[in-house]
Motif scaffolding. Structure first.
Motif, short mmCIF file in Angstrom:
data_model
loop_
_atom_site.label_atom_id
_atom_site.label_comp_id
_atom_site.label_asym_id
_atom_site.label_seq_id
_atom_site.Cartn_x
_atom_site.Cartn_y
_atom_site.Cartn_z
N GLN A 23 -43.81 -20.76 18.90
CA GLN A 23 -43.26 -22.05 19.32
C GLN A 23 -42.64 -21.97 20.71
O GLN A 23 -42.83 -22.84 21.55
N THR A 25 -43.21 -19.88 23.13
CA THR A 25 -44.11 -19.51 24.23
C THR A 25 -45.38 -20.33 24.24
O THR A 25 -46.35 -19.96 24.90
N HIS A 26 -45.40 -21.43 23.50
CA HIS A 26 -46.58 -22.29 23.43
C HIS A 26 -47.81 -21.48 23.03
O HIS A 26 -48.80 -21.44 23.74
N TYR A 36 -43.25 -20.91 31.37
CA TYR A 36 -42.82 -21.78 30.27
C TYR A 36 -42.42 -23.16 30.78
O TYR A 36 -42.84 -24.18 30.22
N ARG A 37 -41.64 -23.21 31.86
CA ARG A 37 -41.19 -24.53 32.35
C ARG A 37 -42.38 -25.34 32.87
O ARG A 37 -42.40 -26.56 32.73
N GLU A 40 -44.14 -26.69 29.79
CA GLU A 40 -43.29 -27.69 29.14
C GLU A 40 -43.39 -29.04 29.85
O GLU A 40 -43.53 -30.09 29.22
N GLN A 43 -46.79 -30.78 29.36
CA GLN A 43 -46.96 -31.36 28.03
C GLN A 43 -45.98 -32.51 27.78
O GLN A 43 -46.32 -33.46 27.08
N THR A 44 -44.78 -32.39 28.36
CA THR A 44 -43.75 -33.42 28.14
C THR A 44 -43.08 -33.77 29.46
O THR A 44 -42.05 -33.18 29.81
N ARG A 46 -40.75 -35.32 32.28
CA ARG A 46 -39.34 -35.68 32.14
C ARG A 46 -38.87 -36.53 33.32
O ARG A 46 -39.31 -36.35 34.44
#
Length: 213
Positions: A23, A25-26, A36-37, A40, A43-44, A46
């Protein structure tokens, strides 16, 4: 049966650890904070704060003033002897390529200072002169005026800024793409100009498609 219990317990811990790792580390694709950022954000997306800024001309400015464009944002500090010089040269070449492609009405380049107390408008202007940047609004350099706004920016973009022993700053070298609505939608590798353009092309096409609906 008693001997089997420790083995089952250890197995359960290993499975739980693997699931958590999956979860975080995708799916074991991201093993560093930087990767990771980026995943993130992709996918999402902000929302980024529209904090008050001061440009190299000395005038107040906010991100909302360029709403409708894709914004390409990097973080620099003017007395950086290495990374930020490369970033500035890269932005100058990228600006030329964007104009040649006719994207100058769709994109804006923005360089935000990591040392706002030091990077006054005259120093930001000096930084721009190194790269012969025109004052046409296509490449903006700016700083925050309040420490709280500076912290909000770094946190919202996920930028790590760590002072080094020589008076410099260790920080991420990346291009942050903010869409017309003020959402951070991608973090691109700040490599060669051709690679950046290839990463940008589908984003520009999608931006145009959304604008013409």
């Amino acid at each position: 049966m008693r001997r089997a219990l420790p083995l089952l317990t250890a197995l359960g811990v290993a499975v739980s650890g693997a699931l958590i790792g999956w979860q975080l580390t995708h799916g074991f694709q991201a093993f560093t904070w930087e990767s990771y950022r980026r995943m993130e954000v992709a996918q999402t997306p902000r929302k980024v704060p529209d904090v008050p800024l001061q440009t190299h001309t000395g005038r107040p400015w906010r991100l909302a003033e360029s709403a409708g464009r894709l914004r390409l944002i990097n973080f620099i500090y003017t007395r950086c002897p290495t990374l930020c010089r490369t970033s500035g040269s890269r932005y100058a070449r990228l600006l030329q390529a964007i104009e040649q492609r006719g994207w100058d009405d769709r994109l804006q380049l923005i360089s935000l200072s990591l040392q706002p107390d030091y990077d006054t408008p005259p120093r930001l202007r000096d930084y721009r002169r190194r790269y012969h940047a025109a004052d046409d609004g296509l490449w903006l350099t700016a700083r925050t005026r309040r420490e709280a706004d500076h912290r909000r920016l770094l946190e919202s973009y996920g930028v790590v800024s760590i002072p080094d022993p020589w008076g410099g700053i260790q920080h991420n070298d990346a291009i942050h793409v903010v869409d017309a609505a003020g959402n951070l939608i991608r973090i691109l590798d700040a490599t060669g100009v051709k690679s950046i353009l290839a990463q940008l092309e589908p984003l520009v096409e999608n931006h145009v498609a959304l604008a013409t609906r």
